[in-house]
Structure formats: structure tokens, C-alpha cells
Motif scaffolding. Structure first.
Motif, PDB file in Angstrom:
ATOM      1  N   SER A  17      10.699  11.430   8.563  1.00  0.00           N
ATOM      2  CA  SER A  17       9.580  11.420   7.623  1.00  0.00           C
ATOM      3  C   SER A  17       9.752  10.320   6.585  1.00  0.00           C
ATOM      4  CB  SER A  17       9.482  12.785   6.944  1.00  0.00           C
ATOM      5  OG  SER A  17       8.460  12.779   5.977  1.00  0.00           O
ATOM      6  N   ARG A  18      10.976  10.172   6.062  1.00  0.00           N
ATOM      7  CA  ARG A  18      11.228   9.120   5.072  1.00  0.00           C
ATOM      8  C   ARG A  18      11.068   7.743   5.701  1.00  0.00           C
ATOM      9  NH1 ARG A  18      15.397  12.640   3.266  1.00  0.00           N
ATOM     10  NH2 ARG A  18      16.946  11.477   4.462  1.00  0.00           N
ATOM     11  N   SER A  19      11.539   7.587   6.946  1.00  0.00           N
ATOM     12  CA  SER A  19      11.429   6.296   7.624  1.00  0.00           C
ATOM     13  C   SER A  19       9.969   5.934   7.847  1.00  0.00           C
ATOM     14  CB  SER A  19      12.165   6.344   8.974  1.00  0.00           C
ATOM     15  OG  SER A  19      13.538   6.591   8.787  1.00  0.00           O
ATOM     16  N   LEU A  24       4.724   2.736   6.268  1.00  0.00           N
ATOM     17  CA  LEU A  24       3.297   2.788   5.978  1.00  0.00           C
ATOM     18  C   LEU A  24       2.875   1.639   5.073  1.00  0.00           C
ATOM     19  CD1 LEU A  24       2.793   6.586   5.174  1.00  0.00           C
ATOM     20  CD2 LEU A  24       2.270   5.403   7.316  1.00  0.00           C
ATOM     21  N   SER A  25       1.633   1.182   5.246  1.00  0.00           N
ATOM     22  CA  SER A  25       1.083   0.242   4.277  1.00  0.00           C
ATOM     23  C   SER A  25       0.888   0.982   2.957  1.00  0.00           C
ATOM     24  CB  SER A  25      -0.266  -0.297   4.763  1.00  0.00           C
ATOM     25  OG  SER A  25      -1.269   0.704   4.655  1.00  0.00           O
ATOM     26  N   GLN A  28      -2.195   3.141   3.070  1.00  0.00           N
ATOM     27  CA  GLN A  28      -2.040   4.338   3.909  1.00  0.00           C
ATOM     28  C   GLN A  28      -1.170   5.372   3.191  1.00  0.00           C
ATOM     29  OE1 GLN A  28      -3.603   4.829   6.780  1.00  0.00           O
ATOM     30  NE2 GLN A  28      -2.708   6.836   7.201  1.00  0.00           N
ATOM     31  N   ASN A  29      -0.148   4.887   2.512  1.00  0.00           N
ATOM     32  CA  ASN A  29       0.720   5.783   1.745  1.00  0.00           C
ATOM     33  C   ASN A  29      -0.071   6.459   0.628  1.00  0.00           C
ATOM     34  OD1 ASN A  29       3.097   7.051   0.861  1.00  0.00           O
ATOM     35  ND2 ASN A  29       3.568   5.372  -0.537  1.00  0.00           N
ATOM     36  N   LEU A  30      -0.963   5.698  -0.027  1.00  0.00           N
ATOM     37  CA  LEU A  30      -1.818   6.265  -1.072  1.00  0.00           C
ATOM     38  C   LEU A  30      -2.715   7.346  -0.489  1.00  0.00           C
ATOM     39  CD1 LEU A  30      -3.097   6.349  -3.884  1.00  0.00           C
ATOM     40  CD2 LEU A  30      -4.553   4.422  -3.185  1.00  0.00           C
ATOM     41  N   ILE A 267      -7.429   2.491   6.430  1.00  0.00           N
ATOM     42  CA  ILE A 267      -6.797   3.801   6.429  1.00  0.00           C
ATOM     43  C   ILE A 267      -6.996   4.461   7.792  1.00  0.00           C
ATOM     44  CG2 ILE A 267      -7.139   6.172   5.560  1.00  0.00           C
ATOM     45  CD1 ILE A 267      -7.552   4.950   2.788  1.00  0.00           C
ATOM     46  N   VAL A 268      -5.943   5.067   8.279  1.00  0.00           N
ATOM     47  CA  VAL A 268      -5.996   5.868   9.515  1.00  0.00           C
ATOM     48  C   VAL A 268      -5.929   7.325   9.102  1.00  0.00           C
ATOM     49  CG1 VAL A 268      -4.916   6.374  11.726  1.00  0.00           C
ATOM     50  CG2 VAL A 268      -4.882   4.041  10.838  1.00  0.00           C
TER      51      VAL A 268
END
Length: 270
Positions: A17-19, A24-25, A28-30, A267-268
Motif C-alpha cells: 500500500s505504501r509503495s 501515484l501522481s 491521483q493521491n489527492l 484521475i482514475v
């Protein structure tokens, strides 16, 4: 042995999960952070402090290039006059019934008039530039009566009584700076922005505006406290310092928002 194996699986899952987060961009992280923070979101919902901190951290690290912006884009060119502010451009990134993400692009002297955020928790990240911000929170439902200054044309329409509000912020903001957060009943829920330079403000609204659910965007004119008289009840004189009156108004005709295509990383959805 079974317990050790279970621990190893949990540790491996946590590492994966951390990796993945690192891969993520930023956009995407936002999005994924917002999805988690506002998973139970509804009108009036305020995320717990740890989630506020987590989402602020993600936004604090966001840079203009992460969303495909630079100050030399045409959105930020001054096109207005001394009498009429220039149009503001809005870049829509994402919206669902829980939250929305978008960017306001303001040329110099661009203005977003005083407006509210009913039942919302809002995160605002100034990506670049400088702007002046003025914000208010409601004090109480204090009845008022117009005094000798009722010749103001702005007081004629629409027919709503002014409400007492206290200034939360009245200052300049320059990037880089920390993400600001406003809440349904605190933190400067009613605010306005005036661009001092070309600037871009990314907003996360949880939940977003919805006419169907009664979350309308209401605009206000603000007046000094001395403009009206009223029964302030138990409020003390020192509490009146920094207060003013807000009166509902129609959306200003001079406020023009132009939609434009967001061209940053996509965003995905999960």
C-alpha cells in the motif's frame, strides 16, 4: 506459526500500500485521499482532526506543475478594466456527491465575490501568486434595523435582513503557503478573493454545492457594523470589534466564470 504468517501478510500488504502511494501522481493521491476522508461525508460533516491533517499534508505538497499549470497560461492574462474585473477561469478536475476538486485561475485584479459554503468543509490551496482574502463567520441571529445610511442601493434587493458576522481574516496571502481550511460554522465560511498577481487556487469541497440538496451558493454584500443598529443581546462591546453586516444579494453581473478544460494528469476512479 499461523500468527506469524498472518503478521507477515499484514506487513506485506501495508508495504504494498505504501509503495503504491509513492507511485501515484499527486493528483491521483489527492483524489484517493479525498475519497477516504469524505467517505462518510454529508452536509455538515467535519472530518476528524487526523483526516484534516492528512488531507492538508497532501495539498501542502501540491505544486502548479502537478496539475499542469504555469503563470504564463492565457487564463492569467489581465483583460479587464478599472471598472470591470477580468473573467475568472475554472478548471473542473473531479466531482461526486461526496466532494469536488477544481481550480480557480485569476488574472491580476480578478475577484471571486463574497459567498458562502453551506454545510461544507473546504480546503483551499494557493498554488502560486498573491491574493487578498476577506472572510467572515456568523456571530448570531441578531435583529437589526437600518439607520440613516439606508440610501445604499445595495440594501434594496433582494429583501433579506442583514446578519451580523465577525471577520475571520482580512489579509494578503502569497504562495508558497499552508492550505487553509474552513468549516460549516467556523474558519471563515463566507469569503472573497481579490487577485493581486496572477494566481491559482485549488479547492476541495466536501460535500460540493447542490441545488437539489439545498446547498446553494449565496452571495453577500458586506457593510460596516455602524451601517445598521440592532439588539446585540448578550454580546459585549469588545465582541463587536471586527464585526460587520452581511446582506444577501444576487450573483454580481461583473463576476464572470469561464469553464476551461483541465489538462493536467487525469484521475482514475477506484
Amino acid at each position: 506459526m499461523t500468527i506469524d504468517l498472518a503478521r507477515q501478510k499484514r506487513r506485506k500488504g501495508s508495504m504494498n500500500s505504501r509503495s503504491r502511494k509513492l507511485m501515484l501522481s499527486p493528483v491521483q493521491n489527492l483524489y484517493e485521499t479525498c475519497s477516504e476522508v469524505f467517505a462518510d461525508g454529508k452536509a455538515g460533516y467535519v472530518p476528524p482532526p487526523k483526516d484534516i491533517k492528512r488531507l492538508r499534508s497532501v495539498l501542502d505538497n501540491l505544486k502548479p506543475e502537478n496539475v499542469g499549470l504555469s503563470a504564463d497560461m492565457p487564463y492569467f492574462s489581465a483583460t479587464g478594466s478599472d471598472e470591470v474585473p477580468p473573467p475568472v477561469t475554472y478548471l473542473h478536475i473531479y466531482e461526486c456527491d461526496k466532494f469536488s476538486i477544481g481550480i480557480f485561475c485569476l488574472p491580476p485584479s480578478g475577484v471571486i465575490p463574497l459567498h458562502n459554503h453551506p454545510g461544507m468543509t473546504v480546503f483551499s490551496k494557493l498554488l502560486f501568486g498573491s491574493m487578498h482574502i476577506k472572510s467572515y463567520d456568523w456571530v448570531a441571529d441578531v435583529p437589526c434595523s437600518s439607520n440613516q445610511n439606508t440610501h445604499h442601493e445595495d440594501l434594496a434587493a433582494p429583501q433579506h435582513e442583514p446578519r451580523l458576522a465577525k471577520v475571520h481574516a482580512d489579509s494578503d496571502l502569497t504562495a508558497p503557503c499552508k492550505t487553509s481550511v474552513l468549516y460549516p460554522n467556523a474558519g471563515g465560511n463566507m469569503h472573497c478573493f481579490t487577485a493581486l498577481t496572477p494566481c491559482a487556487m485549488l479547492d476541495v469541497l466536501g460535500p460540493p454545492y447542490s441545488d437539489d440538496e439545498g446547498r446553494h451558493c449565496t452571495y453577500y454584500n458586506d457593510f460596516p457594523y455602524a451601517t445598521f443598529s440592532g439588539d446585540t443581546g448578550s454580546l459585549q462591546a469588545e465582541e463587536m470589534q471586527g464585526c460587520g453586516w452581511l446582506k444577501e444579494t444576487e450573483k454580481p453581473e461583473s463576476f464572470v466564470v469561464v469553464g476551461a478544460m483541465y489538462r493536467g494528469p487525469q484521475i482514475v476512479e477506484n
